[in-house]
Scaffold this motif. Structure first.
Motif, PDB file in Angstrom:
ATOM      1  N   THR A 155       0.827  -1.204   0.000  1.00  0.00           N
ATOM      2  CA  THR A 155       0.000   0.000   0.000  1.00  0.00           C
ATOM      3  C   THR A 155       0.868   1.264   0.000  1.00  0.00           C
ATOM      4  O   THR A 155       0.537   2.245  -0.656  1.00  0.00           O
ATOM      5  CB  THR A 155      -0.963   0.030   1.201  1.00  0.00           C
ATOM      6  OG1 THR A 155      -0.208  -0.101   2.402  1.00  0.00           O
ATOM      7  CG2 THR A 155      -1.981  -1.095   1.106  1.00  0.00           C
ATOM      8  N   TYR A 182      -6.105   0.654  -7.291  1.00  0.00           N
ATOM      9  CA  TYR A 182      -6.020   1.592  -6.162  1.00  0.00           C
ATOM     10  C   TYR A 182      -7.313   1.612  -5.339  1.00  0.00           C
ATOM     11  O   TYR A 182      -7.274   1.651  -4.109  1.00  0.00           O
ATOM     12  CB  TYR A 182      -5.680   2.987  -6.688  1.00  0.00           C
ATOM     13  CG  TYR A 182      -5.594   4.030  -5.612  1.00  0.00           C
ATOM     14  CD1 TYR A 182      -4.569   3.995  -4.672  1.00  0.00           C
ATOM     15  CD2 TYR A 182      -6.523   5.050  -5.525  1.00  0.00           C
ATOM     16  CE1 TYR A 182      -4.475   4.945  -3.674  1.00  0.00           C
ATOM     17  CE2 TYR A 182      -6.435   6.010  -4.527  1.00  0.00           C
ATOM     18  CZ  TYR A 182      -5.414   5.954  -3.598  1.00  0.00           C
ATOM     19  OH  TYR A 182      -5.338   6.883  -2.613  1.00  0.00           O
ATOM     20  N   ASP A 183      -8.452   1.560  -6.032  1.00  0.00           N
ATOM     21  CA  ASP A 183      -9.743   1.628  -5.320  1.00  0.00           C
ATOM     22  C   ASP A 183      -9.924   0.468  -4.335  1.00  0.00           C
ATOM     23  O   ASP A 183     -10.682   0.574  -3.381  1.00  0.00           O
ATOM     24  CB  ASP A 183     -10.904   1.636  -6.309  1.00  0.00           C
ATOM     25  CG  ASP A 183     -11.115   3.001  -6.925  1.00  0.00           C
ATOM     26  OD1 ASP A 183     -10.521   3.979  -6.426  1.00  0.00           O
ATOM     27  OD2 ASP A 183     -11.875   3.104  -7.918  1.00  0.00           O
ATOM     28  N   LYS A 226      -7.599   1.854  -1.262  1.00  0.00           N
ATOM     29  CA  LYS A 226      -7.428   3.291  -0.971  1.00  0.00           C
ATOM     30  C   LYS A 226      -7.931   3.681   0.413  1.00  0.00           C
ATOM     31  O   LYS A 226      -7.430   4.638   0.997  1.00  0.00           O
ATOM     32  CB  LYS A 226      -8.118   4.133  -2.046  1.00  0.00           C
ATOM     33  CG  LYS A 226      -9.633   4.066  -2.007  1.00  0.00           C
ATOM     34  CD  LYS A 226     -10.266   4.961  -3.046  1.00  0.00           C
ATOM     35  CE  LYS A 226     -11.779   4.867  -2.925  1.00  0.00           C
ATOM     36  NZ  LYS A 226     -12.465   5.614  -3.936  1.00  0.00           N
ATOM     37  N   ASP A 227      -8.907   2.952   0.949  1.00  0.00           N
ATOM     38  CA  ASP A 227      -9.438   3.292   2.275  1.00  0.00           C
ATOM     39  C   ASP A 227      -8.656   2.602   3.399  1.00  0.00           C
ATOM     40  O   ASP A 227      -9.017   2.728   4.559  1.00  0.00           O
ATOM     41  CB  ASP A 227     -10.913   2.909   2.358  1.00  0.00           C
ATOM     42  CG  ASP A 227     -11.766   3.711   1.376  1.00  0.00           C
ATOM     43  OD1 ASP A 227     -11.415   4.885   1.120  1.00  0.00           O
ATOM     44  OD2 ASP A 227     -12.754   3.166   0.867  1.00  0.00           O
TER      45      ASP A 227
END
Ligand code: ZN
Length: 162
Positions: free
Chosen positions: A75, A155-156, A159-160
């Motif tokens: 990440t 990425y999605d 991403k969180d």
């Protein structure tokens, strides 16, 4: 002895005993056997690895043990270029936050078997475990992570969880 600036350099050592507690003790016992276990929060369902026995967001105890995979997604990462005393790996090398499949929080570990210029967010990596005779109750049972060769994670998908 002083250096050219009049600064004294002396070795310093501090030994201490760390009490891991129930949740972390279980994690450390199991990782010695080549498995990674976390705990799921009963309120928000996040899986923490290694678990500390409670969810820092919800403030409730975690008890449900959840085995997570020994592979995941880079990440974030850093490239280490500057040598320092006691360094086990010759720079440049990459250290990365690895979000293991099934976990909601990343662990930090060494990456190898990949040129540093190829390290990137979303890179899929897997653990390279030490031989059974060298396993210990620590994250050091994993020698390092290396690329799996799978396509990068979008990425999605993480991403969180940065
Ligand atoms: Zn929670």
């Amino acid at each position: 002895m002083t250096d050219a600036y009049g600064v004294v350099s002396r070795p310093v050592r501090l030994d201490y005993t760390f009490t891991a507690g129930k949740a972390l003790s279980r994690f450390l016992t199991i990782i010695e056997g080549g498995k990674i276990i976390g705990q799921r929060c009963p309120k928000c369902a996040k899986v923490y690895v290694p678990a500390r026995g409670s969810c820092p967001t919800c403030g409730v105890a975690t008890a449900e043990a959840v085995e997570v995979k020994d592979r995941g997604i880079v990440t974030t990462f850093c490239i280490v270029n500057i040598p320092f005393p006691g360094m086990a790996v010759k720079p440049p090398f990459a250290a990365a936050s690895v979000l293991l499949d099934g976990a909601d929080i990343a662990i930090f570990h060494l990456l190898q078997e990949v040129p540093v210029e190829n390290v990137r967010m979303g890179l899929r990596v897997e653990a390279v475990w030490k031989p059974a005779s060298e396993m210990e109750m620590s994250m050091e049972s994993i020698a390092y992570f290396k690329p799996t060769g799978e396509p990068d994670a979008p990425y999605d998908s993480y991403k969180d969880l940065l």
